[in-house]
Design an enzyme around this catalytic site. Sequence first.
Site, short mmCIF file in Angstrom:
data_model
loop_
_atom_site.label_atom_id
_atom_site.label_comp_id
_atom_site.label_asym_id
_atom_site.label_seq_id
_atom_site.Cartn_x
_atom_site.Cartn_y
_atom_site.Cartn_z
CG ASP A 139 3.25 -7.54 -17.26
OD1 ASP A 139 2.95 -6.88 -16.26
OD2 ASP A 139 3.83 -8.64 -17.20
NE ARG A 160 -0.64 3.48 2.77
CZ ARG A 160 0.26 2.75 2.12
NH1 ARG A 160 1.56 2.87 2.39
NH2 ARG A 160 -0.13 1.88 1.22
N GLY A 215 0.28 -5.18 -13.58
CA GLY A 215 -0.40 -5.86 -12.48
C GLY A 215 -1.52 -4.98 -11.94
CG HIS A 225 7.86 3.93 0.54
ND1 HIS A 225 6.74 4.38 1.20
CD2 HIS A 225 7.44 2.82 -0.15
CE1 HIS A 225 5.71 3.60 0.92
NE2 HIS A 225 6.12 2.64 0.12
CG ASN A 250 11.14 -6.05 -7.13
OD1 ASN A 250 10.76 -6.97 -7.86
ND2 ASN A 250 10.38 -5.55 -6.17
C1 LMR Z 1 2.95 0.57 0.16
O1 LMR Z 1 3.42 1.33 1.00
O2 LMR Z 1 1.74 0.31 0.08
C2 LMR Z 1 3.86 -0.08 -0.85
O3 LMR Z 1 5.17 0.31 -0.62
C3 LMR Z 1 3.73 -1.55 -0.89
C4 LMR Z 1 4.23 -2.24 0.36
O4 LMR Z 1 4.84 -3.32 0.22
O5 LMR Z 1 3.98 -1.78 1.47
#
Ligand code: LMR
Length: 320
Positions: A34, A152, A12, A176, A96
Site C-alpha cells: 500500500d 449473492r 484496505g 459488474h 481509479n
Molecule cells: C460490490 O459489489 O460489493 C463491489 O463492487 C463494491 C460496490 O461498490 O458495490
Amino acid sequence: MARNKIALIGSGMIGGTLAHLASLKELGDIVLFDIAEGTPQGKALDISQSGPVEGFDASLKGVNDYAGIEGADVCIVTAGVPRKPGMSRDDLLGINLKVMEQVGAGIAKYAPNAFVICITNPLDAMVWALQKFSGLPKEKVVGMAGVLDSGRFRTFLAEEFQVSVEDVTAFVLGGHGDTMVPLPRYSTVAGIPLTDLVKMGWCTADRLEEIIQRTRDGGAEIVGLLKTGSAYYAPAASAIEMAESYLKDKKRVLPCAAALKGEYGLSDLYVGVPCVIGAGGVERVIEIDLDGGEKGQFEKSVNAVKGLMEACQGIAPSLK
Ligand code: LMR
C-alpha cells in the site's frame, strides 16, 4: 518445493481480508502493498500473530514499494477508492483509472509472470485498463465479479428456498454494474433450473424477479448499510477462490470478467462470462446459449461496459 508468493496490491479492508483468508488456506507467502505507510506492515504483523492460534504457516510482509512484489505468482488488486452511499461504481472511474496506471506499471516491472485478479471498480473497465497498462497476457489478467454476484444470488436463493447454499448454483453474466445479468435458466437448486422450480410452485415468477433485482443491487445494499465504504468479506472470498483455482490448477468453472477473443461475437473487451481457471490463467471461456431475452440483456450490459471503456480512453489516450 518453492512456496507461492501472493501480492495484495491495496491493503484496505479487502486487502486485509484477502491476506487473512490466504493465510488460513496456506496458499503461499503474502506481501501486502500500500502507499499508506504503516498500514500494510501493521496488518501483516497482526495477521502473522494469528498464525500460532489458527495453526497456519505463512510469512506475511507489508511494503510501500512495488519492488516488494517482485516475482509474485498471483497479484490481487484492490487499490483505489471504494464508493460511498449515493455513488455508483462508475463514479470511481476517473480516480481509479489513475491508480490502475501505477499498479499496471508496478506489476509489469516486478511481477510480469503473475496471474492478476482485479477487484477495483468500475470492475470491467478497470481490469481492461489494467491489462493494457501492464501489458501482461490477456489470459493472465481477470476481474473478480461473477463469483461475487453469483455468490449473492446463491445466498438469496438458499434463504428463499430454505436449502443449503451448497445445493444452489448460479450464473451471473455481463458487467459488474446495474446491468448485470443473473441467469435463472442456468441457476439451479440440486440441479433443477430455477425456471422449473417456478413451474413447480417453489416461488412465483415475481418473487424470483425480486431476488434477481436484489442480486443486481447487492453491492449498493451493503454500501448503504456500511455507509463508510463497500463490501469486503464476500469480494475477498471470491478472489481467493479464483487464486486457489489458478495456483492449484483446479480448473474450476467460475464466472469472471475475462478478455473476450471472439466468444459471444465480441473481442477486445472484458465482461463477465463463465471461465475455466487453471495454471494457464483463463484456459477457456465457456459460451453458453442465450435466448432472445437473455441476449438482449447481455448486449445492454456489454454496451454499458463499452461506454466506460470509451470514458477511460478519453482520460488516458494511451488506452486507444
Ligand atoms: C460490490 O459489489 O460489493 C463491489 O463492487 C463494491 C460496490 O461498490 O458495490
